[in-house]
Design a protein around this motif. Structure first.
Motif, mmCIF file in Angstrom:
data_model
loop_
_atom_site.group_PDB
_atom_site.id
_atom_site.type_symbol
_atom_site.label_atom_id
_atom_site.label_comp_id
_atom_site.label_asym_id
_atom_site.label_seq_id
_atom_site.Cartn_x
_atom_site.Cartn_y
_atom_site.Cartn_z
ATOM 1 N N ASP A 378 -53.325 5.911 5.789
ATOM 2 C CA ASP A 378 -51.888 5.873 5.509
ATOM 3 C C ASP A 378 -51.189 6.968 6.309
ATOM 4 O OD1 ASP A 378 -49.339 5.745 4.482
ATOM 5 O OD2 ASP A 378 -49.982 5.583 2.388
ATOM 6 N N ARG A 379 -50.895 6.664 7.561
ATOM 7 C CA ARG A 379 -50.324 7.660 8.470
ATOM 8 C C ARG A 379 -48.939 8.100 8.035
ATOM 9 N NH1 ARG A 379 -52.696 7.930 13.650
ATOM 10 N NH2 ARG A 379 -50.672 8.373 14.617
ATOM 11 N N GLU A 380 -48.121 7.201 7.527
ATOM 12 C CA GLU A 380 -46.750 7.563 7.173
ATOM 13 C C GLU A 380 -46.700 8.512 5.990
ATOM 14 O OE1 GLU A 380 -44.018 7.096 8.959
ATOM 15 O OE2 GLU A 380 -45.520 6.346 10.370
ATOM 16 N N ARG A 381 -47.591 8.308 5.046
ATOM 17 C CA ARG A 381 -47.622 9.206 3.882
ATOM 18 C C ARG A 381 -47.957 10.619 4.319
ATOM 19 N NH1 ARG A 381 -51.652 8.549 -1.393
ATOM 20 N NH2 ARG A 381 -50.464 9.893 -2.805
ATOM 21 N N LEU A 382 -48.969 10.750 5.168
ATOM 22 C CA LEU A 382 -49.333 12.085 5.635
ATOM 23 C C LEU A 382 -48.263 12.640 6.565
ATOM 24 C CD1 LEU A 382 -51.291 14.422 5.689
ATOM 25 C CD2 LEU A 382 -52.531 13.297 7.553
ATOM 26 N N ARG A 383 -47.640 11.792 7.395
ATOM 27 C CA ARG A 383 -46.598 12.263 8.309
ATOM 28 C C ARG A 383 -45.452 12.902 7.521
ATOM 29 N NH1 ARG A 383 -45.416 10.639 13.438
ATOM 30 N NH2 ARG A 383 -46.579 8.698 13.182
ATOM 31 N N THR A 384 -45.064 12.251 6.440
ATOM 32 C CA THR A 384 -43.984 12.795 5.616
ATOM 33 C C THR A 384 -44.347 14.176 5.087
ATOM 34 O OG1 THR A 384 -43.281 10.577 4.944
ATOM 35 C CG2 THR A 384 -42.602 12.400 3.536
ATOM 36 N N TRP A 385 -45.591 14.309 4.623
ATOM 37 C CA TRP A 385 -46.020 15.608 4.110
ATOM 38 C C TRP A 385 -46.072 16.650 5.224
ATOM 39 C CZ3 TRP A 385 -49.692 19.243 5.093
ATOM 40 C CH2 TRP A 385 -49.817 20.268 4.143
ATOM 41 N N VAL A 386 -46.615 16.295 6.377
ATOM 42 C CA VAL A 386 -46.742 17.251 7.479
ATOM 43 C C VAL A 386 -45.373 17.720 7.946
ATOM 44 C CG1 VAL A 386 -47.474 17.552 9.881
ATOM 45 C CG2 VAL A 386 -48.996 16.417 8.259
ATOM 46 N N GLU A 387 -44.416 16.834 7.997
ATOM 47 C CA GLU A 387 -43.064 17.229 8.420
ATOM 48 C C GLU A 387 -42.458 18.226 7.440
ATOM 49 O OE1 GLU A 387 -41.093 13.496 8.892
ATOM 50 O OE2 GLU A 387 -41.917 13.145 10.907
ATOM 51 N N ARG A 388 -42.692 18.011 6.146
ATOM 52 C CA ARG A 388 -42.242 18.991 5.146
ATOM 53 C C ARG A 388 -42.932 20.341 5.380
ATOM 54 N NH1 ARG A 388 -44.159 16.687 -0.151
ATOM 55 N NH2 ARG A 388 -43.463 18.732 -0.955
ATOM 56 N N TYR A 389 -44.212 20.280 5.641
ATOM 57 C CA TYR A 389 -44.995 21.501 5.853
ATOM 58 C C TYR A 389 -44.533 22.229 7.109
ATOM 59 C CZ TYR A 389 -48.953 24.351 7.379
ATOM 60 O OH TYR A 389 -49.737 25.367 7.845
ATOM 61 N N GLN A 390 -44.343 21.516 8.201
ATOM 62 C CA GLN A 390 -43.884 22.145 9.440
ATOM 63 C C GLN A 390 -42.509 22.787 9.250
ATOM 64 O OE1 GLN A 390 -44.348 18.532 11.749
ATOM 65 N NE2 GLN A 390 -45.926 19.483 13.048
ATOM 66 N N ALA A 391 -41.638 22.104 8.527
ATOM 67 C CA ALA A 391 -40.311 22.671 8.276
ATOM 68 C C ALA A 391 -40.419 23.949 7.456
ATOM 69 C CB ALA A 391 -39.440 21.643 7.549
ATOM 70 N N ALA A 392 -41.340 23.975 6.495
ATOM 71 C CA ALA A 392 -41.523 25.170 5.666
ATOM 72 C C ALA A 392 -42.032 26.340 6.503
ATOM 73 C CB ALA A 392 -42.500 24.864 4.530
ATOM 74 N N ARG A 393 -42.963 26.081 7.399
ATOM 75 C CA ARG A 393 -43.473 27.174 8.250
ATOM 76 C C ARG A 393 -42.398 27.681 9.203
ATOM 77 N NH1 ARG A 393 -49.400 26.189 10.794
ATOM 78 N NH2 ARG A 393 -48.654 27.894 12.138
ATOM 79 N N LEU A 394 -41.614 26.769 9.763
ATOM 80 C CA LEU A 394 -40.564 27.174 10.697
ATOM 81 C C LEU A 394 -39.436 27.927 10.001
ATOM 82 C CD1 LEU A 394 -40.399 23.949 12.881
ATOM 83 C CD2 LEU A 394 -41.149 26.219 13.639
ATOM 84 N N ALA A 395 -39.296 27.722 8.695
ATOM 85 C CA ALA A 395 -38.230 28.388 7.943
ATOM 86 C C ALA A 395 -38.628 29.788 7.482
ATOM 87 C CB ALA A 395 -37.853 27.540 6.731
ATOM 88 N N MET A 396 -39.870 30.195 7.720
ATOM 89 C CA MET A 396 -40.300 31.514 7.276
ATOM 90 C C MET A 396 -39.583 32.605 8.056
ATOM 91 S SD MET A 396 -44.414 31.154 6.506
ATOM 92 C CE MET A 396 -44.849 31.214 8.220
ATOM 93 N N VAL A 397 -39.406 33.733 7.392
ATOM 94 C CA VAL A 397 -38.753 34.877 8.029
ATOM 95 C C VAL A 397 -39.638 35.408 9.150
ATOM 96 C CG1 VAL A 397 -37.853 37.205 7.667
ATOM 97 C CG2 VAL A 397 -37.589 35.460 5.874
ATOM 98 N N ASP A 398 -39.024 35.676 10.317
ATOM 99 C CA ASP A 398 -39.761 36.218 11.476
ATOM 100 C C ASP A 398 -40.985 35.376 11.803
ATOM 101 O OD1 ASP A 398 -37.981 38.378 11.626
ATOM 102 O OD2 ASP A 398 -39.146 39.509 10.139
ATOM 103 N N VAL A 399 -40.809 34.046 11.806
ATOM 104 C CA VAL A 399 -41.936 33.158 12.035
ATOM 105 C C VAL A 399 -42.473 33.293 13.458
ATOM 106 C CG1 VAL A 399 -40.452 31.196 12.701
ATOM 107 C CG2 VAL A 399 -42.765 30.794 11.848
ATOM 108 N N ASP A 400 -43.772 33.378 13.571
ATOM 109 C CA ASP A 400 -44.473 33.325 14.844
ATOM 110 C C ASP A 400 -45.581 32.296 14.657
ATOM 111 O OD1 ASP A 400 -46.252 33.618 16.967
ATOM 112 O OD2 ASP A 400 -45.867 35.758 17.184
ATOM 113 N N TRP A 401 -45.315 31.076 15.117
ATOM 114 C CA TRP A 401 -46.228 29.970 14.842
ATOM 115 C C TRP A 401 -47.646 30.274 15.323
ATOM 116 C CZ3 TRP A 401 -44.755 25.392 12.348
ATOM 117 C CH2 TRP A 401 -45.770 24.421 12.233
ATOM 118 N N SER A 402 -47.777 30.833 16.517
ATOM 119 C CA SER A 402 -49.101 31.115 17.078
ATOM 120 C C SER A 402 -49.846 32.151 16.250
ATOM 121 C CB SER A 402 -48.969 31.591 18.531
ATOM 122 O OG SER A 402 -48.422 30.575 19.335
ATOM 123 N N GLN A 403 -49.126 33.197 15.833
ATOM 124 C CA GLN A 403 -49.782 34.238 15.042
ATOM 125 C C GLN A 403 -50.206 33.697 13.679
ATOM 126 O OE1 GLN A 403 -50.697 37.436 15.931
ATOM 127 N NE2 GLN A 403 -51.758 37.370 13.966
#
Length: 474
Positions: A378-403
């Motif tokens: 079920d790719r769409e179900r996981l895609r929806t979750w991953v997009e939420r997760y990516q948005a949460a990581r990008l919203a972190m203060v002083d985010v450095d994705w690589s670190q």
């Protein structure tokens, strides 16, 4: 090597003098040199080698007596049915560590058993205890493994073996149950004083030392089980006689490390009712602590004992939340708690490999989720979750994705102790080939490293490897 004998000094009410009985044509086949150096144990010393193997008897070696609740039923007397405590040694951290031999032969507590262990179980304990240590989960550790030409009879004849293991202590919840239910109050007093002196000396300065010590035991137990849940470990036999008073994982029998995520997974095929299923471990921990607290009912009021137990759930939840935040690379408990339930539902529905998924999550790019989507139906179900997760990581203060990804790779292992890998290593060792065991041990000692030469050991289990049964028989 200077052996101490503090536990032996408690007297004959606590143990029986027992000697290691060496096996027929016994061989030292594995020795944990880094651990030995930490404990100042020199295996090159002929005397030390003979002491550890049992060839040079030690008059203060002993087997402990204790009781325990086993699968909910109380057994008033158990004890080291195949174990011998040689004594204690000081580590480089200034703390005492037990030297305890598993499979050492009959003891007064063998209950008509032969007191032996088989190579299969000793190898599994060696691998698991070192894997848990590398994952930062408090655990007993393996110092030496001996095989032999002596046959030990279980379902079939197997090669006899002994495992020399270490831990801060081998005092179990069942030790307190034994003296409490026997009405041996003087001995219970001794045991409490012994634990305060040797394991919890900082509590002696507290206004109520016993309350302070028991609170610490509750919190250590809660943190231990939080770690089990976060790394996907199932103990298999969470009896009170298998629970350490010092908050360490001990007595590895039919354990397992989560592969396909299944919350109600039972690794012990003898646990027909699923009493110790993965999802039930936190509740069992509290049940066992309730059993322990009853043993102090003559020392503390009921309200005091309840207050101590009430530390358990918040401590476990807090520690688990912290561990899961680290695994997911997030900086907010609330965000993590919003994301985890849906993720675990997906993992269970898709039967995704727990270790593989979190390792892939650590490598996830900010704008690419295809590697994860390729793992599911079920790719769409996981895609929806991953997009939420990516948005949460990008919203972190002083985010450095690589670190953040780098930090996640330090807590999400590439390698785990898969049952089929242990099985293959055992089969090879039974033929006299310990190379697969050592290769597996090497990656388990540093499971977060890439080890590209050992990529095959990070692969999911084949279908036949997922159906292997593990029992208490050893």
């Amino acid at each position: 090597m200077k052996l101490e004998h503090h536990f032996a000094s408690l007297g004959e009410a606590f143990s029986s003098e027992t000697l290691i009985q060496p096996l027929l044509e016994q061989r030292l086949v594995e020795f944990n040199q880094p651990l030995a150096a930490f404990l100042s144990v020199d295996i090159k010393s002929p005397e030390t080698k003979r002491i550890l193997s049992g060839e040079l008897p030690q008059k203060s070696s002993l087997s402990m007596v204790y009781a325990g609740h086993q699968f909910g039923g109380f057994s008033p007397q158990l004890g080291d049915g195949r174990g011998v405590l040689l004594g204690e040694v000081y580590g480089q951290d200034g703390l005492l560590y037990d030297l305890h031999m598993k499979g050492a032969g009959p003891t007064p507590f063998s209950r008509r058993g032969d007191g032996r262990a088989v190579l299969r179980s000793c190898m599994r304990e060696y691998l698991a205890s070192e894997a848990m240590t590398a994952l930062a989960v408090p655990s007993s550790r393996a110092l030496a493994l001996y095989d032999s030409r002596e046959a030990v009879y279980r379902e079939t004849p197997e090669a006899g073996a002994m495992l020399l293991r270490t831990a801060h202590g081998h005092i179990r919840f069942g030790h307190f149950e034994y003296f409490f239910y026997q009405g041996k109050h003087a001995e219970l007093d001794q045991l409490i004083d012994y634990c305060l002196t040797h394991y919890y000396p900082d509590c002696l300065a507290a206004e109520l030392p016993l309350v302070s010590m028991l609170t610490e035991v509750v919190k250590l137990t809660a943190r231990l089980i939080a770690k089990w849940q976060a790394v996907g470990f199932q103990h298999g036999v969470m009896n009170t006689d298998n629970f350490s008073f010092t908050g360490e994982t001990i007595d590895y029998g039919p354990y397992g490390f989560m592969e396909d995520y299944e919350p109600n997974w039972v690794c012990n095929h003898s646990d027909h009712e699923g009493r110790y299923a993965f999802s039930r471990q936190p509740g069992v921990g509290l049940w066992n602590l309730n059993c322990l607290m009853r043993c102090f009912s003559k020392y503390l009021e009921r309200d005091q004992l309840i207050a101590i137990l009430q530390c358990y759930e918040p401590e476990l939840q807090s520690h688990y939340d912290t561990l899961m935040m680290q695994k997911m690379g997030l900086d907010s408990v609330e965000v993590m708690q919003d994301l985890v339930p849906d993720l675990l539902t997906i993992l269970a529905a898709e039967k995704l490999d727990y270790t593989v998924f979190f390792r892939l999550l650590s490598h996830l790019e900010a704008n690419d989720c295809e590697p994860l989507l390729d793992e599911v139906v079920d790719r769409e179900r996981l895609r929806t979750w991953v997009e939420r997760y990516q948005a949460a990581r990008l919203a972190m203060v002083d985010v450095d994705w690589s670190q953040t990804s780098f930090d996640m790779l330090k807590v999400n292992p590439k390698f785990t102790l898969r049952n089929y890998l242990a099985h293959e290593a055992i089969l090879a060792a039974e033929r006299g080939d310990y190379l697969p065991f050592r290769r597996l041990l090497n990656v388990l000692n540093s499971p977060f490293e890439e080890h590209p030469e050992s990529n095959v050991l990070a692969q999911r289990a084949p279908e036949w490897g997922k159906s292997l049964e593990v029992s208490c028989s050893s």
